[in-house]
Design an enzyme around this catalytic site. Structure first.
Site, mmCIF file in Angstrom:
data_model
loop_
_atom_site.group_PDB
_atom_site.id
_atom_site.type_symbol
_atom_site.label_atom_id
_atom_site.label_comp_id
_atom_site.label_asym_id
_atom_site.label_seq_id
_atom_site.Cartn_x
_atom_site.Cartn_y
_atom_site.Cartn_z
ATOM 1 N N ARG A 123 -15.656 -22.676 11.516
ATOM 2 C CA ARG A 123 -16.945 -21.721 11.544
ATOM 3 C C ARG A 123 -18.214 -22.741 11.544
ATOM 4 N NH1 ARG A 123 -18.098 -16.819 7.775
ATOM 5 N NH2 ARG A 123 -17.851 -18.091 6.086
ATOM 6 N N ARG A 156 -21.333 -24.412 6.544
ATOM 7 C CA ARG A 156 -21.654 -23.730 5.416
ATOM 8 C C ARG A 156 -21.138 -24.599 4.487
ATOM 9 N NH1 ARG A 156 -20.920 -17.367 5.263
ATOM 10 N NH2 ARG A 156 -20.221 -17.675 3.446
ATOM 11 N N ARG A 167 -13.048 -19.128 -3.331
ATOM 12 C CA ARG A 167 -13.693 -17.825 -2.742
ATOM 13 C C ARG A 167 -12.251 -16.771 -2.535
ATOM 14 N NH1 ARG A 167 -16.754 -19.706 2.263
ATOM 15 N NH2 ARG A 167 -17.136 -17.407 2.445
HETATM 16 P P1 AP5 Z 1 -16.919 -14.216 9.833
HETATM 17 O O1 AP5 Z 1 -17.148 -12.915 10.799
HETATM 18 O O2 AP5 Z 1 -18.031 -15.023 9.727
HETATM 19 O O3 AP5 Z 1 -16.222 -13.626 8.453
HETATM 20 P P2 AP5 Z 1 -16.662 -12.962 7.228
HETATM 21 O O4 AP5 Z 1 -15.679 -12.047 6.715
HETATM 22 O O5 AP5 Z 1 -17.916 -12.339 7.580
HETATM 23 O O6 AP5 Z 1 -16.760 -14.402 6.334
HETATM 24 P P3 AP5 Z 1 -18.009 -14.750 5.108
HETATM 25 O O7 AP5 Z 1 -17.513 -15.917 4.736
HETATM 26 O O8 AP5 Z 1 -19.389 -14.620 5.659
HETATM 27 O O9 AP5 Z 1 -17.507 -13.634 4.213
HETATM 28 P P4 AP5 Z 1 -17.765 -14.085 2.593
HETATM 29 O O10 AP5 Z 1 -17.399 -12.525 2.161
HETATM 30 O O11 AP5 Z 1 -17.076 -14.700 1.974
HETATM 31 O O12 AP5 Z 1 -19.112 -14.578 2.777
HETATM 32 P P5 AP5 Z 1 -20.798 -13.950 2.192
HETATM 33 O O13 AP5 Z 1 -21.470 -14.474 3.019
HETATM 34 O O14 AP5 Z 1 -20.513 -12.319 2.058
HETATM 35 O O15 AP5 Z 1 -15.641 -14.901 10.644
HETATM 36 C C1 AP5 Z 1 -15.222 -16.152 10.187
HETATM 37 C C2 AP5 Z 1 -14.985 -17.225 11.349
HETATM 38 O O16 AP5 Z 1 -13.834 -16.835 12.089
HETATM 39 C C3 AP5 Z 1 -16.215 -17.262 12.322
HETATM 40 O O17 AP5 Z 1 -16.382 -18.543 12.809
HETATM 41 C C4 AP5 Z 1 -15.934 -16.326 13.267
HETATM 42 O O18 AP5 Z 1 -16.450 -16.662 14.659
HETATM 43 C C5 AP5 Z 1 -14.496 -16.507 13.416
HETATM 44 N N1 AP5 Z 1 -13.699 -15.125 13.512
HETATM 45 C C6 AP5 Z 1 -13.921 -13.900 13.288
HETATM 46 N N2 AP5 Z 1 -12.943 -13.016 13.809
HETATM 47 C C7 AP5 Z 1 -12.015 -13.828 14.140
HETATM 48 C C8 AP5 Z 1 -10.842 -13.557 15.124
HETATM 49 N N3 AP5 Z 1 -10.503 -12.244 15.011
HETATM 50 N N4 AP5 Z 1 -10.123 -14.485 15.625
HETATM 51 C C9 AP5 Z 1 -10.647 -15.484 15.576
HETATM 52 N N5 AP5 Z 1 -11.754 -16.250 15.001
HETATM 53 C C10 AP5 Z 1 -12.411 -14.904 14.341
HETATM 54 O O19 AP5 Z 1 -20.970 -14.410 0.692
HETATM 55 C C11 AP5 Z 1 -21.365 -15.897 0.441
HETATM 56 C C12 AP5 Z 1 -21.467 -15.974 -1.178
HETATM 57 O O20 AP5 Z 1 -22.481 -15.023 -1.518
HETATM 58 C C13 AP5 Z 1 -20.250 -15.186 -1.989
HETATM 59 O O21 AP5 Z 1 -19.058 -16.142 -2.196
HETATM 60 C C14 AP5 Z 1 -20.950 -15.022 -3.162
HETATM 61 O O22 AP5 Z 1 -21.115 -16.181 -4.085
HETATM 62 C C15 AP5 Z 1 -22.372 -14.557 -2.766
HETATM 63 N N6 AP5 Z 1 -22.293 -13.071 -2.742
HETATM 64 C C16 AP5 Z 1 -22.297 -12.196 -1.417
HETATM 65 N N7 AP5 Z 1 -22.184 -11.036 -1.780
HETATM 66 C C17 AP5 Z 1 -21.996 -10.779 -2.962
HETATM 67 C C18 AP5 Z 1 -21.762 -9.572 -3.977
HETATM 68 N N8 AP5 Z 1 -21.580 -8.328 -3.216
HETATM 69 N N9 AP5 Z 1 -21.524 -10.013 -5.131
HETATM 70 C C19 AP5 Z 1 -21.693 -11.119 -5.582
HETATM 71 N N10 AP5 Z 1 -21.995 -12.587 -4.972
HETATM 72 C C20 AP5 Z 1 -21.903 -12.058 -3.593
#
Ligand code: AP5
Length: 209
Positions: A123, A156, A167
């Protein structure tokens, strides 16, 4: 439509949210993006969240609940929205219920941990606009350069393998119980994530009908 996207880190929530947002013309609310933005701007909330985020832990409930409450009150959410990455704990889901938000559907994108660990290493995100790419499944036109704003593509900090594992542990412990929570409300649908974005999109769009 008021939609929640559930799923492990890297399951493809953000990628599918971008597609659904265009198809249904409703905004995506990504708590991860909002926290990263606050971190970049150096706000008090961003600084508070930094250590949690970088270690792979969740930011405290009261911080995220506050930002979501303010965000969904804005005008562009009147016709619906996609929640990407919220709620992530039972108290967050209860807070959403107590705000009187009537969610139509909770879509859980299921991807095995071992696939996620592999996927996260490829990613890349634009450091300027936050757009997400993948070195194999969604490459930018010019390597290392964002198609949209020509910003530099970086990895990231929390996509380092050890942090991804933390995570995933956090996800299984704190977030996975939400599946039962929303199943009990009759709102849960599960989509098994495929190994291409397009194939997953087909299943996601079918689930929305
Ligand atoms: P992508 O679409 O980026 O995946 P995602 O599920 O959105 O992954 P994230 O890492 O962004 O989710 P997350 O939930 O951990 O992080 P967030 O930013 O919310 O896809 C991943 C990769 O695969 C990409 O490169 C994409 O191109 C590729 N891809 C996608 N689909 C594919 C497929 N079908 N086949 C092949 N490749 C594919 O959170 C980060 C941090 O913020 C957390 O750890 C926490 O500390 C904090 N945080 C955020 N929200 C909260 C909350 N509600 N409560 C508490 N802490 C929070």
């Amino acid at each position: 439509m008021k939609l929640i996207l559930l799923g492990a880190p890297g399951a493809g929530k953000g990628t599918q949210a971008e597609i659904i947002s265009k198809e249904l013309n409703i905004p995506t609310i990504s708590t991860g993006d909002m926290i990263r933005e606050a971190l970049k701007s150096g706000t008090e909330m961003g600084l508070k969240a930094k250590s949690y985020m970088e270690s792979g832990a969740l930011v405290p409930d009261e911080v995220v609940i506050g930002i979501v409450k303010d965000r969904i009150a804005l005008d562009d959410c009147k016709n619906g929205f996609i929640l990407d990455g919220f709620p992530r704990t039972i108290p967050q889901a209860e807070a959403l219920d107590s705000m009187g938000v009537d969610i139509d559907l909770v879509l859980d994108i299921e991807v095995k941990d071992e696939v996620i660990v592999k996927r996260m290493s490829g990613r890349r995100v634009c450091e300027k606009c936050g757009k997400t790419y993948h070195t194999e499944s969604k490459p930018s036109k010019i390597e290392g350069v964002c198609d949209v704003c020509t910003g530099a593509l970086i990895q990231r900090k929390d996509d380092q393998i050890e942090t991804v594992k933390t995570r995933l542990e956090t996800y299984h412990k704190e977030t996975e119980p939400l599946k039962d929570y929303y199943d009990a409300q009759g709102k849960l649908k599960i989509v098994v994530g495929k190994d291409t974005i397009e194939a997953t999109k087909e299943l996601v769009m079918a689930a929305l009908k």
